[in-house]
Design an enzyme around this catalytic site. Sequence first.
Site, short mmCIF file in Angstrom:
data_model
loop_
_atom_site.label_atom_id
_atom_site.label_comp_id
_atom_site.label_asym_id
_atom_site.label_seq_id
_atom_site.Cartn_x
_atom_site.Cartn_y
_atom_site.Cartn_z
N ASP A 1 0.83 -1.22 0.00
CA ASP A 1 0.00 0.00 0.00
C ASP A 1 0.86 1.26 0.00
O ASP A 1 0.54 2.24 -0.67
CB ASP A 1 -0.93 0.00 1.23
CG ASP A 1 -2.11 -0.96 1.04
OD1 ASP A 1 -2.27 -1.48 -0.08
OD2 ASP A 1 -2.86 -1.16 2.01
N GLU B 1 -2.96 -2.06 -9.40
CA GLU B 1 -1.67 -1.36 -9.48
C GLU B 1 -1.55 -0.62 -10.81
O GLU B 1 -0.49 -0.36 -11.31
CB GLU B 1 -0.51 -2.36 -9.30
CG GLU B 1 -0.33 -3.37 -10.41
CD GLU B 1 -1.05 -4.70 -10.15
OE1 GLU B 1 -2.07 -4.70 -9.43
OE2 GLU B 1 -0.61 -5.72 -10.68
#
Lengths: 322, 129
Positions: free
Chosen positions: A194, A220
């Site tokens: 994260d 992503e």
Amino acid sequence: MRILIAEDDAISRTLLQRTLQRAGYEVIAVENGAKAIAELVKHDAPRLALLDWIMPGKDGVEVCREVRRRKEQAYTYLILLSSRESKEDIVRGLESGADDYLTKPFDVDELKARLRTGHRILELEDHLVEARESMRFQATHDLLTSLWNRGVIVELMSHEIMRSRRERSCTAVMMCDIDHFKSVNDQYGHAVGDEVLREVARRLHNSVRSYDMVGRYGGEEFLVALNKCNPGSAVSRAENLREKIAGRPIQTTDKPVSVTISIGLALSTEFTECTVEEIMHQADMALYAAKAAGRNCVRVAQPSGDSKPVEEQSKETQVLAP
Amino acid sequence: MRKQPMEAAVEQPRQGDWDLKELMERLGGDQEFLRELLVMFREDVRMNLEKSRKAMAERDYEGLSRTAHTMKGMLGNLSMGAAAETAAALEKTSRENQQDDSKELLEKLVKELDGILPEVEAQLAEVKS
């Protein structure tokens, strides 16, 4: 707290003013309706107002109507001061947009109590506005990275592409994907994963102009739209983004993590007959080509369907440049 | 019928019906502020009565009604209840163009204020010293 008093009789005005000052208010006192309106529609206007009903020129009821009509910003709590007590009058006053009314001569304790009610309403209003703004942000932004969320970035980019077609300018669409992100998660855990996503988002956001757009497209994957982009410089700007990520490791709370991104680039001017979805698909295909070419590189979508490596594309775009 | 208030006033402890106690509560006991307001009052009352007489003479009942309204608010705020009521009645009759009633009420108001003004002067002298 600031409060406005509109009252034409000097003695009543002075009395009210002093009473409210003693109660801790910062008072703005005016003697007619027109001045009251001018004060109340100002940018940093007082949020509380005591308005005499009968004044020469615009009366209190007209002030209420006008303020409600003209003001879209923060709510103003309006109290009418009146010696009228008939039911029809009260109804007329409240329907004009007043929140409350007080009969003259006023009782100090009652006045203060009514103003406290006003405070409560204004506080409630502030909380609601705050909650609405926070919900608006949450509805349009990605929770983790604070970038635009997928729905919004696609919508904004669509508008931008439509506009660039009308204005004969170019929008550069970039699909950016972090290479081998799964292994980052596997190796360092999701918390570090994260942090990497947040930092990549921050670097992308800080590397474009204020009128360009960056959103989180998927896990992503990031979507960047450069507006009014010179087609000749699109590739070097994509390279610049790639370099911003690959150039130095990301400092996480655990340890520095090196990541790279692959970028698929599509120029709206190369796909003038395509829909926005098709342009995004082209950028996606170019991204696959970049992944296939070994990652950490930029590939440009070609109208023919082949995604060319940057070196060849650069020559071509130089030719195209004015 | 219009002579009544003078008789009623005799029964009250204060001449001219002025509830100074209530007013001082409203002013939070501020003597200096009381003085300031009374000085304003002395001026304003004279001016408004003059305006009223002029409006009456010119049969400008709308103007008379407006001035009576202003006096009503001012007198009410200064806790001069009876005079405020008379001003309220005058506001109403002049709005309805009732000439005779308005004339009588204006006279009544002048008398009531004549009763109050010496008290105002006395109060001003007291605060000054």
